[in-house]
Structures are given as C-alpha cells and as structure tokens.
Scaffold this active site. Structure first.
Site, short mmCIF file in Angstrom:
data_model
loop_
_atom_site.label_atom_id
_atom_site.label_comp_id
_atom_site.label_asym_id
_atom_site.label_seq_id
_atom_site.Cartn_x
_atom_site.Cartn_y
_atom_site.Cartn_z
N SER A 48 0.80 -1.22 0.00
CA SER A 48 0.00 0.00 0.00
C SER A 48 0.83 1.27 0.00
O SER A 48 0.37 2.32 -0.46
CB SER A 48 -0.94 0.00 1.21
OG SER A 48 -0.22 -0.30 2.40
N HIS A 275 -0.55 5.91 6.59
CA HIS A 275 -0.04 5.69 5.23
C HIS A 275 0.33 7.03 4.62
O HIS A 275 -0.14 8.08 5.07
CB HIS A 275 -1.09 5.00 4.35
CG HIS A 275 -1.13 3.52 4.52
ND1 HIS A 275 -1.64 2.92 5.66
CD2 HIS A 275 -0.71 2.50 3.72
CE1 HIS A 275 -1.54 1.61 5.54
NE2 HIS A 275 -0.97 1.33 4.38
#
Length: 295
Positions: A48, A275
């Site tokens: 990711s 993230h």
C-alpha cells in the site's frame, strides 16, 4: 551608386542568400538524425505504500488493490516519461509476488520480463502482519495506559524484532532474488518506509497517534529494524536501497498537514490511516529519482 553597380550588388546578395539557403538545406539533409532517448520500461511492485492507498484518485482498474494514480510510481513515470506497468496492491506481502493476492490479481512478478528496465518496490511491512500488529498493539496499550509508561514494550519486548529477523528479512531477500530472476537487466530499487512516529513522544500528538510516551521510540526502533531488513536484502541481491530515514525526519504522522508525509491513526485527512498522503507519495518519488539519478 550607379544603377549597373546597384544591380550587381543586388544580384550578388541574392546569389549569396541562395547559396546559404542551399548550404543549410544540404547540411540538414545530410545531418545524422537525432537519437531519441529510449523509453524506460518501468514496473512498480509492492504494498500500500507503493500503491498510494488512501490517496485520490483511485485507479479503477482493480479497486481491491486500492491503488492511486497519484502514487509514487505514477509520479516517477510522469516525470521521466517511462512506460509504467503498475501492479502495486494494498495489503500485499512478499508472498504475493508469486501468488495471486485476490481473484483476478496476478502474482506481481508476472509483470516482469527480460525487457524490464526499472523496478521499484516497497514491501515487507505486511509480512506476517508483524508491523501492523505492532502499531495496533501499541496503539491499544497507549489508550489503556492514558499515554503513560511503555506498556507495549513491556508486554512485547523483542517479539516484533525477532519476527522481522526470522521471517521478514529472509522473505525480502527471496522476493528480490525473484525480481532479479524475472528481470535480469533491470535496475531494482527497494524503498524503505518513511518515518511514522517522531523520535520522541510529543504529548500534543496523542489524540492523533495514541502511543504511550515510552512506546513512541519503541515503535520507531521496530520500524528502523524493518527498514534495515529491507536495506540488507537489497544490498545482498544487487538492488539499490532508497533510504528515507534522513529525508522523512520531521515529516511523521505527528506533524501538521502540509508538512507530514504520513497520515495519523486518528483525525487524519486520508481514507487509509498511517499511510503516505499525496505529499508523501510525491516526496517518495522525488527522493527515489534523486537516488537513482533519474529526471
């Protein structure tokens, strides 16, 4: 000037211009054609952090992978003019290089070939859920302790580090050897993970990243170990390691929007917490291009 003389000057001038034009035309006709720079055949692999999960817009080609068209591979390709094949996929592990992660999602190494010129990847953070478990465990312990002490470190000790050394590191090395076997002529870049936490606890960050004060450096040390595993695996397989430990310092999840590269666990501005945001993906691309000498 007498008219005959004027006519002679004009005639000579026209002749000279004509000769010059003919000379330029002749030189142009016989000049060697310019050599176009070959287009890089670029394949992006990884999890990711490579996919840019949480960064808009989302690539509609495969929604399961939550891949952004503004991720660092796309930034690199747009900047360099490379021909990009992006098979990054959120939640990918090194095992997904050689197995189908989801129905309809081919093993990532299938995208490689003898004509591949460049490969980038960020991988390893999801292996055995080690790092995810560390973040979850430390976040839960932080909430229960009210941010005091080092409850996560006290409970888990070296278990996360042991898992990285025993399982993640050899899996990374095997994955990179697989990349080399499929793309023997490619330049391979293995990226480390930008810092998630600051070096020391910031009390003002607790609501965004609920870690106990003593567990902030503990979790950062675990991330440093993960990055070191990526570095060693890269160096031992002939890949280039892209180190973010310096350039991402001061851009962790505790920083303000516009400064941070990583979104916090709570009250962030991304669909996927902990993230990289769009700025983080751009900075990852820029630093990778700097390290590789691409422009």
């Amino acid at each position: 000037m007498p008219k005959p003389a004027l006519r002679r000057v004009m005639t000579a001038t026209v002749a000279a211009v004509g000769t010059l034009a003919l000379g330029l035309t002749d030189a142009t006709a016989h000049a060697a054609p310019a050599q176009a720079t070959p287009t890089l055949d670029y394949v992006a692999l990884g999890d990711s952090y490579s996919a840019g999960s949480g960064v808009l817009p989302v690539d509609p080609a495969n929604l399961l992978c939550l891949r952004s068209t503004a991720n660092y591979p796309h930034v690199i390709a747009d900047t360099t003019g490379a021909r990009l094949t992006d098979v990054t996929c959120g939640a990918a592990q090194t095992a997904d290089f050689t197995r189908a992660q989801y129905p309809g999602v081919a093993p990532q190494l299938d995208a490689l070939g003898t004509g591949t010129d460049l490969v980038t990847l960020t991988i390893g953070g999801n292996d055995n859920s080690t790092f995810i478990n560390a973040i979850t465990a430390c976040g839960t312990a932080g909430v229960l302790s009210g941010g005091k002490g080092s409850p996560c470190k006290d409970r888990h000790g070296t278990s996360f580090d042991d898992e990285i050394e025993a399982n993640t590191y050899p899996a990374l090395k095997e994955a990179l050897l697989g990349v080399r076997a499929r793309a023997p002529h490619a330049r391979v870049a293995a990226l480390g993970y930008p810092w998630i936490t600051p070096a020391t606890a910031d009390p003002s960050c607790f609501l965004k990243l609920p870690l106990a004060a003593g567990d902030v450096p503990y979790l950062r040390a675990i991330q440093a170990h993960l990055n070191d595993a990526v570095r060693r695996a890269a160096e031992e397989t002939g890949a280039t390691y892209v180190d973010f430990s310096g350039v991402s310092d001061g851009h962790d999840a505790c920083e303000a929007p516009g400064t941070r590269w990583i979104e916090p666990l709570l009250f962030g501005h991304s669909l996927v917490p902990v993230h990289p945001n769009a700025l983080g993906e751009r900075r990852m691309a820029e630093h990778t291009m700097d390290v590789l000498g691409l422009d």
